[in-house]
Design a protein around this motif. Structure first.
Motif, PDB file in Angstrom:
ATOM      1  N   MET A  57       7.953 -32.708  48.624  1.00 55.24           N
ATOM      2  CA  MET A  57       8.426 -33.904  47.934  1.00 55.24           C
ATOM      3  C   MET A  57       7.629 -34.219  46.673  1.00 55.24           C
ATOM      4  SD  MET A  57      11.136 -34.988  49.214  1.00 55.24           S
ATOM      5  CE  MET A  57      12.156 -34.903  50.685  1.00 55.24           C
ATOM      6  N   ILE A  58       6.369 -33.803  46.618  1.00 58.05           N
ATOM      7  CA  ILE A  58       5.578 -34.111  45.423  1.00 58.05           C
ATOM      8  C   ILE A  58       5.643 -32.987  44.390  1.00 58.05           C
ATOM      9  CG2 ILE A  58       4.019 -35.585  46.741  1.00 58.05           C
ATOM     10  CD1 ILE A  58       1.921 -33.360  46.525  1.00 58.05           C
ATOM     11  N   THR A  59       6.477 -31.978  44.631  1.00 59.61           N
ATOM     12  CA  THR A  59       6.605 -30.868  43.673  1.00 59.61           C
ATOM     13  C   THR A  59       6.952 -31.343  42.263  1.00 59.61           C
ATOM     14  OG1 THR A  59       7.221 -29.275  45.394  1.00 59.61           O
ATOM     15  CG2 THR A  59       7.856 -28.743  43.136  1.00 59.61           C
ATOM     16  N   LYS A  98      11.402 -26.977  57.691  1.00 59.76           N
ATOM     17  CA  LYS A  98      10.041 -26.949  58.218  1.00 59.76           C
ATOM     18  C   LYS A  98       9.377 -28.287  57.880  1.00 59.76           C
ATOM     19  CE  LYS A  98      10.214 -22.596  59.534  1.00 59.76           C
ATOM     20  NZ  LYS A  98      10.037 -22.126  60.915  1.00 59.76           N
ATOM     21  N   SER A  99       9.424 -29.225  58.797  1.00 61.16           N
ATOM     22  CA  SER A  99       8.958 -30.585  58.530  1.00 61.16           C
ATOM     23  C   SER A  99       7.457 -30.657  58.271  1.00 61.16           C
ATOM     24  CB  SER A  99       9.316 -31.497  59.708  1.00 61.16           C
ATOM     25  OG  SER A  99       8.737 -31.011  60.919  1.00 61.16           O
ATOM     26  N   HIS A 100       6.702 -29.666  58.732  1.00 60.17           N
ATOM     27  CA  HIS A 100       5.252 -29.678  58.555  1.00 60.17           C
ATOM     28  C   HIS A 100       4.864 -29.683  57.079  1.00 60.17           C
ATOM     29  CE1 HIS A 100       1.051 -28.990  59.468  1.00 60.17           C
ATOM     30  NE2 HIS A 100       1.039 -27.951  58.641  1.00 60.17           N
ATOM     31  N   TRP A 101       5.699 -29.102  56.219  1.00 62.04           N
ATOM     32  CA  TRP A 101       5.386 -28.990  54.797  1.00 62.04           C
ATOM     33  C   TRP A 101       6.190 -29.964  53.955  1.00 62.04           C
ATOM     34  CZ3 TRP A 101       1.378 -25.829  54.887  1.00 62.04           C
ATOM     35  CH2 TRP A 101       1.323 -24.834  55.868  1.00 62.04           C
ATOM     36  N   LEU A 152      17.403 -28.941  42.983  1.00 65.53           N
ATOM     37  CA  LEU A 152      17.312 -28.954  41.525  1.00 65.53           C
ATOM     38  C   LEU A 152      15.981 -29.540  41.069  1.00 65.53           C
ATOM     39  CD1 LEU A 152      18.587 -28.551  38.744  1.00 65.53           C
ATOM     40  CD2 LEU A 152      19.648 -30.819  38.992  1.00 65.53           C
ATOM     41  N   LEU A 153      15.560 -30.645  41.680  1.00 68.18           N
ATOM     42  CA  LEU A 153      14.290 -31.277  41.318  1.00 68.18           C
ATOM     43  C   LEU A 153      13.112 -30.357  41.639  1.00 68.18           C
ATOM     44  CD1 LEU A 153      14.868 -34.957  42.516  1.00 68.18           C
ATOM     45  CD2 LEU A 153      14.861 -34.096  40.175  1.00 68.18           C
ATOM     46  N   PHE A 154      13.170 -29.689  42.786  1.00 73.18           N
ATOM     47  CA  PHE A 154      12.106 -28.765  43.161  1.00 73.18           C
ATOM     48  C   PHE A 154      12.011 -27.611  42.166  1.00 73.18           C
ATOM     49  CE2 PHE A 154      12.768 -29.926  47.920  1.00 73.18           C
ATOM     50  CZ  PHE A 154      12.077 -31.116  47.730  1.00 73.18           C
ATOM     51  N   PRO A 189      -1.429 -24.517  41.427  1.00 74.53           N
ATOM     52  CA  PRO A 189      -0.454 -24.887  42.464  1.00 74.53           C
ATOM     53  C   PRO A 189       0.819 -24.041  42.491  1.00 74.53           C
ATOM     54  CG  PRO A 189      -0.296 -26.403  40.629  1.00 74.53           C
ATOM     55  CD  PRO A 189      -1.439 -25.474  40.304  1.00 74.53           C
ATOM     56  N   PHE A 190       0.648 -22.727  42.564  1.00 72.46           N
ATOM     57  CA  PHE A 190       1.815 -21.847  42.614  1.00 72.46           C
ATOM     58  C   PHE A 190       2.576 -21.972  43.932  1.00 72.46           C
ATOM     59  CE2 PHE A 190      -0.933 -19.454  39.540  1.00 72.46           C
ATOM     60  CZ  PHE A 190      -0.121 -19.654  38.438  1.00 72.46           C
ATOM     61  N   ALA A 191       1.930 -22.507  44.961  1.00 69.34           N
ATOM     62  CA  ALA A 191       2.637 -22.699  46.233  1.00 69.34           C
ATOM     63  C   ALA A 191       3.762 -23.712  46.084  1.00 69.34           C
ATOM     64  CB  ALA A 191       1.655 -23.156  47.317  1.00 69.34           C
ATOM     65  N   PHE A 192       3.660 -24.613  45.092  1.00 69.79           N
ATOM     66  CA  PHE A 192       4.721 -25.589  44.858  1.00 69.79           C
ATOM     67  C   PHE A 192       5.908 -24.965  44.134  1.00 69.79           C
ATOM     68  CE2 PHE A 192       1.035 -28.372  45.398  1.00 69.79           C
ATOM     69  CZ  PHE A 192       1.564 -29.367  46.203  1.00 69.79           C
ATOM     70  N   VAL A 193       5.721 -23.779  43.587  1.00 73.75           N
ATOM     71  CA  VAL A 193       6.815 -23.107  42.878  1.00 73.75           C
ATOM     72  C   VAL A 193       7.769 -22.450  43.861  1.00 73.75           C
ATOM     73  CG1 VAL A 193       7.402 -21.335  41.183  1.00 73.75           C
ATOM     74  CG2 VAL A 193       5.338 -22.720  40.877  1.00 73.75           C
ATOM     75  N   GLY A 194       7.230 -21.908  44.934  1.00 73.67           N
ATOM     76  CA  GLY A 194       8.066 -21.185  45.877  1.00 73.67           C
ATOM     77  C   GLY A 194       7.989 -21.684  47.303  1.00 73.67           C
ATOM     78  N   PHE A 195       6.809 -21.633  47.882  1.00 74.91           N
ATOM     79  CA  PHE A 195       6.703 -21.842  49.325  1.00 74.91           C
ATOM     80  C   PHE A 195       7.042 -23.248  49.782  1.00 74.91           C
ATOM     81  CE2 PHE A 195       4.024 -23.257  52.888  1.00 74.91           C
ATOM     82  CZ  PHE A 195       4.675 -22.580  53.896  1.00 74.91           C
ATOM     83  N   TYR A 196       6.393 -24.273  49.230  1.00 75.58           N
ATOM     84  CA  TYR A 196       6.587 -25.627  49.752  1.00 75.58           C
ATOM     85  C   TYR A 196       8.037 -26.105  49.641  1.00 75.58           C
ATOM     86  CZ  TYR A 196       1.513 -26.152  50.191  1.00 75.58           C
ATOM     87  OH  TYR A 196       0.199 -26.009  50.553  1.00 75.58           O
TER      88      TYR A 196
END
Length: 261
Positions: A232-234, A224-227, A148-150, A209-216
């Motif tokens: 978390m900062i989304t 996927k712990s690498h990301w 929900l937060l993401f 930062p559209f990668a924070f909308v979907g991918f991260y």
């Protein structure tokens, strides 16, 4: 509470107008669903020719796409600002907005919202569920809250960027084609970011930062712990960009001189 009551009144009036033409309202749902289905078919076509996309399998990419649909649908339903320049600046309707004792951005949002776009949330959950059945995912009790937060963070990112772009109209009455370009760039966030060049990865992470909308966020839900740190900062990224959007909007309103000559 005042703004919530006002929103409900606007929503009731909107539904009365839309339900006056029920088949048109239903057609909008079907059209949105088919549009998302076409994008899904595109992903399936790609994986019809390969089993991996830079380390990501078909179900993982579909899961990311399904997740992306949820914040995008919420954003589209609330922040429908595509024709702001034509309607509010060139036609002068913003002058009417500014005579009322409610923040101008809130009024514009309530007048232009399109609740039928929320069908994308349903589509997103269906796509995610289908992909999850092909994956071995382990979720904890905390993951739904993070989800929900993401999602809200993703909505805030989109809102902040497009409010900023919309605010350009407050400084000039000329039409701008920046929003369609930004819309196309935003779709990059629904695919794994490491399939792009490093320059594009940087842009999609720290500038647009559209990668924070979907991918991260989706990669976190895929274990996927690498990301994980990025995911978390989304919400924080969403707050920052939304505040920037509101700041630029308020600046533009102070600069706005009204319609006419």
């Amino acid at each position: 509470m005042f703004h919530l009551k006002l929103f409900l009144e606007y929503f009731k009036q909107y539904m009365k107008v839309r339900l006056a033409y029920r088949w048109d309202f239903l057609a909008q749902f079907v059209t949105d669903f088919l549009f998302q289905a076409v994008n899904l078919v595109f992903i399936l076509v790609i994986f019809g020719h390969t089993s991996q996309l830079n380390g990501w399998n078909r179900y993982e990419v579909i899961f990311i796409y399904g997740y992306f649909l949820i914040p995008w649908a919420i954003f589209s339903a609330i922040f429908n600002l595509w024709d702001f320049n034509e309607r509010y600046v060139i036609r002068g309707e913003l002058d009417r907005i500014l005579t009322r004792p409610v923040h101008s951005l809130v009024q514009v949002i309530m007048e232009t919202m399109t609740p039928e776009s929320l069908i994308g949330v349903v589509t997103g959950f269906i796509v995610m569920g289908w992909a999850a059945m092909g994956l071995d995912l382990t979720w904890t009790w905390l993951d739904p809250l993070l989800f929900l937060l993401f999602a809200l963070g993703g909505v805030a990112i989109y809102a902040g960027i497009f409010i900023t772009l919309t605010s350009i109209s407050l400084f000039t009455d000329s039409k701008s084609d920046i929003q369609p370009i930004m819309f196309n760039i935003g779709t990059y966030g629904r695919y794994p970011i490491n399939v792009y060049h490093r320059v594009i990865q940087f842009v999609l992470t720290w500038i647009l930062p559209f990668a924070f909308v979907g991918f991260y966020p989706a990669s976190y839900l895929l274990d996927k712990s690498h990301w994980q740190w990025y995911a978390m900062i989304t919400p924080l990224v969403g707050i920052v960009y939304f505040c920037i959007g509101v700041f630029v909007w308020n600046w533009g309103i102070r600069n706005y001189r009204g319609a006419g000559n």
